[in-house]
Design an enzyme around this catalytic site. Structure first.
Site, PDB file in Angstrom:
ATOM      1  N   LYS A  69      16.117  46.363  59.895  1.00 36.96           N
ATOM      2  CA  LYS A  69      14.682  46.282  59.638  1.00 36.96           C
ATOM      3  C   LYS A  69      14.394  46.672  58.186  1.00 36.96           C
ATOM      4  O   LYS A  69      14.773  45.956  57.283  1.00 36.96           O
ATOM      5  CB  LYS A  69      13.941  47.139  60.671  1.00 36.96           C
ATOM      6  CG  LYS A  69      14.438  46.943  62.121  1.00 36.96           C
ATOM      7  CD  LYS A  69      14.176  45.580  62.694  1.00 36.96           C
ATOM      8  CE  LYS A  69      14.894  45.293  63.998  1.00 36.96           C
ATOM      9  NZ  LYS A  69      14.825  46.298  65.043  1.00 36.96           N
ATOM     10  N   ARG A 115      38.742  49.301  60.391  1.00 39.06           N
ATOM     11  CA  ARG A 115      37.880  49.721  61.497  1.00 39.06           C
ATOM     12  C   ARG A 115      37.420  51.161  61.270  1.00 39.06           C
ATOM     13  O   ARG A 115      36.282  51.519  61.529  1.00 39.06           O
ATOM     14  CB  ARG A 115      38.608  49.615  62.846  1.00 39.06           C
ATOM     15  CG  ARG A 115      37.701  50.032  63.989  1.00 39.06           C
ATOM     16  CD  ARG A 115      38.299  50.052  65.420  1.00 39.06           C
ATOM     17  NE  ARG A 115      39.577  49.441  65.604  1.00 39.06           N
ATOM     18  CZ  ARG A 115      40.719  50.130  65.656  1.00 39.06           C
ATOM     19  NH1 ARG A 115      40.728  51.438  65.521  1.00 39.06           N
ATOM     20  NH2 ARG A 115      41.858  49.499  65.835  1.00 39.06           N
TER      21      ARG A 115
END
Ligand SMILES: *Cc1c(COP(=O)(O)O)cnc(C)c1O
Length: 385
Positions: free
Chosen positions: A199, A50
């Site tokens: 993107k 994590r």
């Protein structure tokens, strides 16, 4: 100390030399949740997935290099990155935003952080004087996107950052549309650069990710603490895919820009098209600023159909064969979207139309196909309007 590398060399190499264990040229996918410690409490370099992971570090160093930043921090999505920034605020703090923010950022600010006491307001940041007047005593952050969505409004980052500095506020620039290949906000005075790496950075519409780049060590510490506490991190496989995408960002962006420039000119002289919004057109109100702060004008275009009803507009959408009807942007494939019913559907109709987003606005994410096929596709679709 390495010699200073230019963008393309950074894109290919930053963050990932041959793997120290195997010599693998591409950074391996370190698919491990935990890492052995040499003595109790003394990790070698990684401890727990994590907090950090080698594949993620490679991605973070690559993105930081591309933005000219000392620090890069990867997140599970663009909105997870935005969320980590906003969590560093306190009740009563105010965020001053540009008024054409990505819908998800707007929703996060309003629906999640509003009830927690973080205030946000939205102004047309193309007007620097208006920005100055909208600042309050508790304005801690400016949050802007340029070019904006979907009309590609251009905000002068340097001028806006100066206003923020004078008031002790920090500046977040969502650089998803431009990418660091075209625009480097930290060099223009921004404190934090935000990306939806989903993107252009990923570039292949196959992964969700986000990132923040900064030169501010305090912000880095705060954001890493958010990562450790809340763990909105990308998995090693996603980091690998994003790193692979980043390595070709410069090549892809050149073609995205060239194809978009061609299509903007085509649409500009088409009898069924009313207005074309592309910052690379001299007729675009943001052209001068864009020319100044961007190295090219990007792959996004919006346009309006001449005197079209909603039915006409939907017919044009249906008439496209190469352009796929879908949300999102920045992939190798061309997409077409209808903001009024898709990305901007949650804005009340009156407000939406007042903002220039009528039912006849279409948005293109111009991909990497042969531009002649893209032009023919639009020509055939427009013939149905
Ligand atoms: C997609 C997008 C986001 C959100 O990113 P996700 O990766 O979808 O969470 C934020 N800002 C802009 C400009 C975007 O296009």
């Amino acid at each position: 100390m390495k010699r200073a590398w230019r963008f393309a060399t950074q894109a290919v190499h930053a963050g990932s030399g041959p793997d120290v264990h195997s010599g693998a040229v591409m950074m391996p996918i370190y698919q491990s949740s935990t890492f052995a410690q040499s003595e109790p409490g003394i990790p070698r370099s990684y401890e727990y997935g994590r907090v950090s992971n080698p594949t993620r570090t490679a991605l973070e160093q690559n993105l930081a290099a591309l933005e000219g930043a000392t620090h890069g921090i990867a997140f599970a999505s663009g909105l997870a990155a935005a969320d980590a920034i906003l969590k560093c605020l306190r009740p009563g703090d105010h965020v001053l935003c540009s008024n054409d923010l990505y819908g998800g950022s707007y929703r996060l600010l309003r629906s999640v952080y509003g009830p927690l006491g973080i205030r946000s307001s939205f102004v047309d940041m193309r007007d620097v004087d208006r920005v100055g007047r909208a600042i309050g005593p508790n304005t801690k952050l400016f949050w802007l996107e340029t070019p904006g969505n979907p009309l590609l409004h251009v905000i002068d980052i340097a001028a806006t950052a100066q206003v923020a500095k004078r008031h002790g506020a920090h500046v977040v620039v969502d650089n998803t549309f431009a990418t660091p290949f075209l625009q480097r906000p930290l060099e223009l005075g921004a404190d934090l650069v935000l990306h939806s790496t989903t993107k252009y950075v990923g570039g292949h519409s196959d992964v969700i990710g986000g990132a923040i780049c900064t030169n501010n060590a305090q912000w880095e510490t705060r954001l890493r603490f958010q990562v450790k506490c809340a763990g909105a991190v990308p998995g090693p496989m996603d980091c690998f895919l994003l790193l692979r995408g980043a390595k070709t960002l410069h090549v892809r962006m050149e073609r995205h820009c060239a194809n978009a420039r061609h299509l903007a000119a085509f649409l500009g002289q088409h009898p069924k098209v009313d207005r074309v919004y592309y910052p690379g057109l001299a007729s675009h109100p943001g052209y001068e600023v864009a020319k100044h702060q961007m190295s090219d004008f990007g792959g996004m275009i919006a346009f309006t159909l001449m005197a079209a009803t909603l039915e006409d507009t939907l017919r044009v959408l249906a008439g496209c064969e190469v352009f796929t009807l879908a949300e999102s942007l920045g992939g190798v494939e061309s997409l077409i979207g209808h903001p009024a019913t898709m990305t901007h559907a949650s804005i009340p109709r009156e407000e939406r139309i007042a903002a220039g987003l009528g039912d006849n606005v279409l948005r293109l994410s111009v991909g990497l196909e042969d531009v002649r096929d893209l032009e023919n596709d639009l020509a055939a679709a427009l013939a149905t309007a």
